[in-house]
Design a protein around this motif. Sequence first.
Motif, PDB file in Angstrom:
ATOM      1  N   PHE A  32       0.800  -1.217   0.000  1.00  0.00           N
ATOM      2  CA  PHE A  32       0.000   0.000   0.000  1.00  0.00           C
ATOM      3  C   PHE A  32       0.838   1.276   0.000  1.00  0.00           C
ATOM      4  CE2 PHE A  32      -2.985  -3.176   1.695  1.00  0.00           C
ATOM      5  CZ  PHE A  32      -3.980  -3.032   0.743  1.00  0.00           C
ATOM      6  N   THR A  58       3.597  10.884   3.160  1.00  0.00           N
ATOM      7  CA  THR A  58       2.851  11.908   3.893  1.00  0.00           C
ATOM      8  C   THR A  58       1.908  11.227   4.880  1.00  0.00           C
ATOM      9  OG1 THR A  58       1.011  11.919   2.329  1.00  0.00           O
ATOM     10  CG2 THR A  58       2.835  13.441   1.865  1.00  0.00           C
ATOM     11  N   ALA A  60      -1.209  11.843   4.934  1.00  0.00           N
ATOM     12  CA  ALA A  60      -2.382  11.523   4.100  1.00  0.00           C
ATOM     13  C   ALA A  60      -2.199  10.163   3.423  1.00  0.00           C
ATOM     14  CB  ALA A  60      -2.617  12.614   3.069  1.00  0.00           C
ATOM     15  N   ALA A  61      -0.986   9.843   2.969  1.00  0.00           N
ATOM     16  CA  ALA A  61      -0.723   8.539   2.360  1.00  0.00           C
ATOM     17  C   ALA A  61      -0.884   7.421   3.390  1.00  0.00           C
ATOM     18  CB  ALA A  61       0.676   8.511   1.742  1.00  0.00           C
ATOM     19  N   TYR A  62      -0.459   7.683   4.627  1.00  0.00           N
ATOM     20  CA  TYR A  62      -0.652   6.702   5.692  1.00  0.00           C
ATOM     21  C   TYR A  62      -2.146   6.485   5.945  1.00  0.00           C
ATOM     22  CZ  TYR A  62      -1.144   4.764  10.338  1.00  0.00           C
ATOM     23  OH  TYR A  62      -1.536   3.991  11.390  1.00  0.00           O
ATOM     24  N   GLU A  63      -2.917   7.556   5.999  1.00  0.00           N
ATOM     25  CA  GLU A  63      -4.362   7.435   6.225  1.00  0.00           C
ATOM     26  C   GLU A  63      -5.030   6.669   5.087  1.00  0.00           C
ATOM     27  OE1 GLU A  63      -5.892   8.009   8.954  1.00  0.00           O
ATOM     28  OE2 GLU A  63      -4.293   9.068   9.981  1.00  0.00           O
ATOM     29  N   ALA A  64      -4.575   6.874   3.849  1.00  0.00           N
ATOM     30  CA  ALA A  64      -5.116   6.122   2.709  1.00  0.00           C
ATOM     31  C   ALA A  64      -4.795   4.635   2.858  1.00  0.00           C
ATOM     32  CB  ALA A  64      -4.546   6.678   1.400  1.00  0.00           C
ATOM     33  N   TYR A  65      -3.584   4.324   3.315  1.00  0.00           N
ATOM     34  CA  TYR A  65      -3.209   2.923   3.584  1.00  0.00           C
ATOM     35  C   TYR A  65      -4.150   2.310   4.613  1.00  0.00           C
ATOM     36  CZ  TYR A  65      -0.899  -0.139   7.000  1.00  0.00           C
ATOM     37  OH  TYR A  65      -0.631  -1.103   7.942  1.00  0.00           O
ATOM     38  N   ARG A  66      -4.432   3.042   5.684  1.00  0.00           N
ATOM     39  CA  ARG A  66      -5.322   2.522   6.725  1.00  0.00           C
ATOM     40  C   ARG A  66      -6.711   2.204   6.162  1.00  0.00           C
ATOM     41  NH1 ARG A  66      -4.137   2.999  12.446  1.00  0.00           N
ATOM     42  NH2 ARG A  66      -6.253   2.241  12.456  1.00  0.00           N
ATOM     43  N   GLU A  67      -7.223   3.083   5.329  1.00  0.00           N
ATOM     44  CA  GLU A  67      -8.549   2.866   4.727  1.00  0.00           C
ATOM     45  C   GLU A  67      -8.548   1.641   3.827  1.00  0.00           C
ATOM     46  OE1 GLU A  67     -10.235   6.318   2.850  1.00  0.00           O
ATOM     47  OE2 GLU A  67      -9.696   7.602   4.557  1.00  0.00           O
ATOM     48  N   LYS A  68      -7.529   1.511   2.978  1.00  0.00           N
ATOM     49  CA  LYS A  68      -7.447   0.365   2.063  1.00  0.00           C
ATOM     50  C   LYS A  68      -7.224  -0.932   2.840  1.00  0.00           C
ATOM     51  CE  LYS A  68      -5.590   3.177  -1.670  1.00  0.00           C
ATOM     52  NZ  LYS A  68      -4.368   3.525  -2.400  1.00  0.00           N
ATOM     53  N   ASP A  72      -8.949  -4.999   2.974  1.00  0.00           N
ATOM     54  CA  ASP A  72      -8.104  -5.960   2.275  1.00  0.00           C
ATOM     55  C   ASP A  72      -8.159  -7.330   2.947  1.00  0.00           C
ATOM     56  OD1 ASP A  72      -5.739  -6.296   0.250  1.00  0.00           O
ATOM     57  OD2 ASP A  72      -5.066  -7.206   2.138  1.00  0.00           O
TER      58      ASP A  72
END
Length: 104
Positions: A32, A58, A60-68, A72
């Motif tokens: 991710f 960033t 924000a990239a970490y938060e996107a990883y958490r959502e994905k 999964d």
Amino acid sequence: MVTCYLRYVIDPLKLDDFEHYARLWIPLVERFGGAHHGYFLPHEGPNNIAVALFSFPTLAAYEAYREKAADDPDCQDAMRHYEKTQCYLSYERSFMRPVLQAYG
């Protein structure tokens, strides 16, 4: 870049289970978009503390990883391993900004 520092209180009698859990998460973070720097297991000193470090470009990239990761199937399998084994008792999460040596 932001680095996530996770400090786990582990069950020393379940160290093998925790190591398996750690090995499951390393490629998932990388899938991710993160850079995993590894899990660090007890060697000398307290036998119930482990650490993990991984970075994202960033927050924000970490938060996107958490959502994905929440949706999964492989991440859900890793969490089921934890739920089955209870290989850690608690964890603390902090975010840090690395200072790296400049090359010139």
